[in-house]
Design a protein around this motif. Structure first.
Motif, mmCIF file in Angstrom:
data_model
loop_
_atom_site.group_PDB
_atom_site.id
_atom_site.type_symbol
_atom_site.label_atom_id
_atom_site.label_comp_id
_atom_site.label_asym_id
_atom_site.label_seq_id
_atom_site.Cartn_x
_atom_site.Cartn_y
_atom_site.Cartn_z
ATOM 1 N N LEU A 72 -18.313 2.921 1.441
ATOM 2 C CA LEU A 72 -18.758 1.524 1.317
ATOM 3 C C LEU A 72 -17.679 0.632 1.906
ATOM 4 N N GLY A 73 -17.616 0.588 3.232
ATOM 5 C CA GLY A 73 -16.585 -0.212 3.884
ATOM 6 C C GLY A 73 -15.199 0.340 3.608
ATOM 7 N N SER A 74 -14.354 -0.478 3.006
ATOM 8 C CA SER A 74 -12.984 -0.062 2.692
ATOM 9 C C SER A 74 -12.888 0.674 1.357
ATOM 10 N N PHE A 75 -14.034 1.015 0.774
ATOM 11 C CA PHE A 75 -14.050 1.721 -0.506
ATOM 12 C C PHE A 75 -14.884 2.993 -0.393
ATOM 13 N N ILE A 76 -14.686 3.901 -1.354
ATOM 14 C CA ILE A 76 -15.504 5.101 -1.484
ATOM 15 C C ILE A 76 -16.033 5.146 -2.906
ATOM 16 N N LEU A 77 -17.323 5.361 -3.050
ATOM 17 C CA LEU A 77 -17.968 5.435 -4.354
ATOM 18 C C LEU A 77 -18.199 6.896 -4.719
ATOM 19 N N PHE A 78 -17.797 7.259 -5.956
ATOM 20 C CA PHE A 78 -17.976 8.615 -6.458
ATOM 21 C C PHE A 78 -18.842 8.566 -7.720
ATOM 22 N N PRO A 79 -20.150 8.789 -7.596
ATOM 23 C CA PRO A 79 -20.995 8.875 -8.795
ATOM 24 C C PRO A 79 -20.981 10.295 -9.346
ATOM 25 N N ILE B 247 -19.185 6.383 -12.697
ATOM 26 C CA ILE B 247 -18.967 5.975 -11.307
ATOM 27 C C ILE B 247 -17.502 5.597 -11.136
ATOM 28 N N LYS B 248 -16.947 5.984 -9.987
ATOM 29 C CA LYS B 248 -15.590 5.610 -9.629
ATOM 30 C C LYS B 248 -15.603 5.004 -8.233
ATOM 31 N N LEU B 249 -14.948 3.870 -8.098
ATOM 32 C CA LEU B 249 -14.836 3.200 -6.814
ATOM 33 C C LEU B 249 -13.360 3.172 -6.434
ATOM 34 N N ARG B 250 -13.028 3.796 -5.295
ATOM 35 C CA ARG B 250 -11.638 3.920 -4.875
ATOM 36 C C ARG B 250 -11.431 3.224 -3.533
ATOM 37 N N SER B 251 -10.354 2.449 -3.442
ATOM 38 C CA SER B 251 -10.041 1.785 -2.175
ATOM 39 C C SER B 251 -9.382 2.779 -1.225
ATOM 40 N N ARG B 252 -9.448 2.491 0.051
ATOM 41 C CA ARG B 252 -8.754 3.305 1.049
ATOM 42 C C ARG B 252 -8.029 2.395 2.041
ATOM 43 N N PHE B 253 -7.260 1.454 1.474
ATOM 44 C CA PHE B 253 -6.461 0.548 2.282
ATOM 45 C C PHE B 253 -5.230 1.283 2.816
ATOM 46 N N SER B 254 -4.667 0.793 3.897
ATOM 47 C CA SER B 254 -3.417 1.361 4.414
ATOM 48 C C SER B 254 -2.254 1.047 3.484
ATOM 49 N N GLU B 255 -2.351 -0.052 2.759
ATOM 50 C CA GLU B 255 -1.399 -0.396 1.703
ATOM 51 C C GLU B 255 -2.164 -1.117 0.590
ATOM 52 N N HIS B 256 -1.516 -1.266 -0.549
ATOM 53 C CA HIS B 256 -2.168 -1.805 -1.741
ATOM 54 C C HIS B 256 -3.261 -0.821 -2.223
ATOM 55 N N ALA B 257 -3.814 -1.080 -3.383
ATOM 56 C CA ALA B 257 -4.876 -0.216 -3.926
ATOM 57 C C ALA B 257 -5.644 -0.960 -4.994
ATOM 58 N N VAL B 258 -6.950 -0.726 -5.043
ATOM 59 C CA VAL B 258 -7.821 -1.276 -6.079
ATOM 60 C C VAL B 258 -8.808 -0.172 -6.479
ATOM 61 N N ASN C 91 -16.655 3.005 -21.383
ATOM 62 C CA ASN C 91 -15.360 2.531 -20.904
ATOM 63 C C ASN C 91 -15.510 1.931 -19.512
ATOM 64 N N ILE C 92 -14.947 0.753 -19.325
ATOM 65 C CA ILE C 92 -14.906 0.094 -18.017
ATOM 66 C C ILE C 92 -13.445 -0.235 -17.720
ATOM 67 N N MET C 93 -12.977 0.156 -16.544
ATOM 68 C CA MET C 93 -11.564 -0.036 -16.232
ATOM 69 C C MET C 93 -11.386 -0.411 -14.768
ATOM 70 N N ALA C 94 -10.489 -1.348 -14.513
ATOM 71 C CA ALA C 94 -10.103 -1.724 -13.157
ATOM 72 C C ALA C 94 -8.579 -1.728 -13.087
ATOM 73 N N ASP C 95 -8.039 -1.130 -12.051
ATOM 74 C CA ASP C 95 -6.587 -1.138 -11.885
ATOM 75 C C ASP C 95 -6.259 -1.336 -10.418
ATOM 76 N N GLY C 96 -5.030 -1.762 -10.165
ATOM 77 C CA GLY C 96 -4.648 -2.015 -8.786
ATOM 78 C C GLY C 96 -3.142 -2.045 -8.600
#
Length: 453
Positions: free
Chosen positions: A86-93, A124-135, A158-163
């Motif tokens: 999904l653009g700069s992210f990857i979704l893992f259901p 569901i897990k949504l992971r960023s794939r930035f060259s730097e930083h992370a969400v 449980n709902i969690m967001a980290d970066g």
């Protein structure tokens, strides 16, 4: 406030100095022995199997946990799901289903009841794939359905967001926000004998920063934990008020480490906390709000092909507003090591002594001393086995009640394909106590089937 605390407890700290000195002596012995052992093995820093491409995925975990929900991510990369781009992210259901047998669902000594439980766990897990930083973002639900005792049915979520924000190559800021809806374990020291388990809503926030400068590393962390407990009723219809347990727990921690020589660093840590209850007095008339602190020092070890981890020791204290409470204080220990005896195996011993919050009658706090051992092994590229054992003692400050709890678990996961996996687990928990009614034995066995993309 921390300075005032050190002044207030100066006399008490002096009495415990011999304990701390003894622990520091042990620390020095352990450090020397580890160094000698590493030299004996002729360890080469540039050949670290934990980070090598041909090593097992499990040996690369920085802080291995005993969470079975993460097992599907521990098999080799070729058996991992590809996710949905999904653009700069990857979704893992993902979705899991468990069939579980619990020999003692109420965690009681007498009138023991067993049941079979069906669990359905979408995630569901949504992971960023930035060259730097992370969400990152994670959402997970667990529906418990009891075959016979349906009053125990409940839904956890449980709902969690980290970066992480990389301010520079050597300086980062990080944070985490989470909401957790769960039902209190029947074996919890604070569990009430309700007809239904107690609903607990937890809102947790963590903000931190870490900076490396030459041989020095500095870190600061601030946490805020909001806990809300739901009321329940007994089988006779009598209401049990849990609102006097509602509270906010906040803590600030600063730490620094200095690399003495490759593989060894000296560390120091200071934390202060505030535990504030919504009600000034609970239903029994006690003022449970408190503040406390802990100061620890020790070593951090990172020896290639051998071990990495931390061993710190120091002093801790908690001061309760109610003068009738006994204020816990004394030796504080925190140690956890990640030992990789081979490219396929990780061994994690741990030791901790801390002050835990409780609302048990007449008790100010639990002083918990725990020791654990986790062993994880990659039997095949798609099969991971985990064995763990833990023993801990809860000392009820004020009533002198003492509980010993022994836990042992064995589980495995087998990835049939990148999209499917199966697992199995068995575990036993035994509690002995100076209060016989608190004792129980519980055995759990389960089969797990999961699918993810």
């Amino acid at each position: 406030m921390v300075c005032e605390a050190f002044t207030m407890y100066a006399g008490t700290i002096y009495k415990d100095c011999r304990q701390i000195a003894l622990a520091l002596a042990v620390l020095g012995t352990v450090s020397s022995a580890s160094l000698a052992f590493a030299q004996t093995l002729n360890v080469q820093q540039e050949e670290d199997p934990r980070r090598a491409n041909n090593a097992a995925r499990i040996t690369k975990e920085v802080s291995p946990s005993d969470s079975g929900t993460d097992d599907k991510e521990r098999v080799q990369a070729s058996y991992q799901p590809k996710g949905i781009a999904l653009g700069s992210f990857i979704l893992f259901p993902a979705i899991e289903n468990e069939v579980l047998f619990n020999s003692n669902i109420y965690s009681t000594r007498d009138n023991v009841k067993a049941d079979i439980v069906d669990k359905v766990m979408p995630e569901i897990k949504l992971r960023s794939r930035f060259s730097e930083h992370a969400v990152n973002f994670t959402a997970r639900a667990e529906q418990f359905l009891y075959r016979t005792h349906d009053a125990e049915n409940h839904l956890d979520a449980n709902i969690m967001a980290d970066g992480r924000y990389d301010l520079s190559r050597d300086w980062e800021a990080n944070g985490l926000l989470s909401f957790n809806r769960s039902y209190e374990d029947r074996g919890s020291p604070d569990a009430v004998a309700g007809e239904h388990p107690t609903l607990t809503n937890t809102y947790f926030t963590r903000l931190g920063s870490k900076q490396r400068s030459g041989r020095m590393t500095y870190a600061a962390v601030l946490t805020l934990d909001r806990r809300l407990y739901g009321d329940v009723s007994t089988s006779t219809g009598t209401a049990i008020n849990n609102s006097d347990r509602n509270r906010i727990e906040s803590e600030g921690t600063v730490s620094a480490s200095y690399e003495l020589f490759p593989g060894y660093a000296a560390v120091a840590e200071l934390s202060a906390n505030r535990r504030h209850y919504d009600d000034r007095r609970d239903d029994l008339g006690f003022e449970r709000s408190s503040w406390g602190y802990a100061a620890r020092t020790g070593v951090s070890v990172d020896l290639s092909q051998l071990v990495r981890g931390d061993f710190t020791v120091g002093y801790m204290a908690q001061d309760y507003e109610d003068s009738r409470f006994t204020d816990p204080h004394g030796l504080s220990v925190r140690a956890s090591f990640n030992w990789t005896p081979s490219k396929l195996t990780v061994v994690v011993p741990s030791l901790e002594r801390s002050i835990q919050e409780t609302t048990a009658s007449q008790t100010s706090a639990l002083v918990r001393t725990s020791a654990g051992l986790l062993v994880r092994h990659e039997l095949e590229r798609n099969i991971v086995l985990t064995a763990s054992g833990k023993v801990f003692n809860d000392y009820y400050e004020g009533t002198r009640q003492s509980n010993w709890t022994y836990e042992a678990r064995l589980r495995g996961i087998w990835a049939l394909a990148p999209e499917y996996y199966v697992g199995a687990e068995t575990g036993t928990r035994i509690r002995t106590s100076t209060v016989k009614s608190s004792e129980f034995t519980q055995t759990v066995m389960l089969l797990r089937l999961g699918a993810h993309l």
